[in-house]
Scaffold this active site. Sequence first.
Site, short mmCIF file in Angstrom:
data_model
loop_
_atom_site.label_atom_id
_atom_site.label_comp_id
_atom_site.label_asym_id
_atom_site.label_seq_id
_atom_site.Cartn_x
_atom_site.Cartn_y
_atom_site.Cartn_z
N ARG A 50 0.88 -1.34 -0.09
CA ARG A 50 0.06 0.03 0.08
C ARG A 50 0.88 1.23 0.12
O ARG A 50 1.71 1.25 0.72
CB ARG A 50 -0.77 -0.15 1.30
CG ARG A 50 -1.76 1.20 1.43
CD ARG A 50 -2.83 1.01 0.47
NE ARG A 50 -4.13 1.88 1.02
CZ ARG A 50 -4.06 3.22 0.59
NH1 ARG A 50 -3.14 3.83 0.19
NH2 ARG A 50 -5.21 3.84 0.88
N GLU A 58 -11.46 4.08 -5.69
CA GLU A 58 -11.81 2.57 -5.55
C GLU A 58 -11.98 2.35 -6.90
O GLU A 58 -12.47 2.95 -7.82
CB GLU A 58 -12.73 2.31 -4.31
CG GLU A 58 -12.56 2.47 -2.96
CD GLU A 58 -11.23 1.69 -2.83
OE1 GLU A 58 -11.13 0.55 -3.05
OE2 GLU A 58 -10.57 2.03 -1.79
N ARG A 103 -1.16 -5.51 4.97
CA ARG A 103 -0.46 -5.22 3.99
C ARG A 103 1.09 -4.59 4.34
O ARG A 103 0.79 -3.66 5.25
CB ARG A 103 -1.22 -4.30 2.91
CG ARG A 103 -2.26 -5.07 2.32
CD ARG A 103 -2.88 -4.00 1.43
NE ARG A 103 -3.66 -2.87 2.39
CZ ARG A 103 -4.53 -2.10 2.01
NH1 ARG A 103 -5.13 -1.96 0.42
NH2 ARG A 103 -5.02 -1.04 2.39
#
Length: 167
Positions: A50, A58, A103
């Site tokens: 990320r 999105e 992440r």
Amino acid sequence: MTGDREERLLRLSIFVAALFVSASAHAQSLVGRASVIDGDTIEIAGERIRLRGVDAPESGQRCQDKSGREYRCGQVAANALDAFLAQSRPVSCSFVERDRYRRFVGDCYRADGKSVAAWMVRNGHALDWPRYSRGAYAADQSEARRVGAGMWQGRFVEPWEWRRGAW
């Protein structure tokens, strides 16, 4: 015989320590060919990364262009990121932290040294996310807004608000 056993244990301990240091160093940075997951997430060697301090629309998010027509700004952001990364490989990312989804969160750069996050914000495909960036990309965002780059050409909802359904 006790000396041989102690020597083997010492060698084993050194070997395990070397593995730990190597694994720890590897966890601090990743270098490789990046695949784009979305406008603020890439993957290198199976590890999702990320981009620190930015938020891109999105995949299903829609924005309006300067004429008021809707377009899939999340898809546009992902495609722009893919094209940008393809121009200079490999990508290197330095570890900052793990997010709540486990992440890798990092600062990523192309082989030519260009910051991936800064480019995305400066070109209007992602926003500076002050909650996480402490304003690191504020100047890039001001420039994108000034020239009407990417999402700044029209109207959009901040991705963090869109995810909350506050639109």
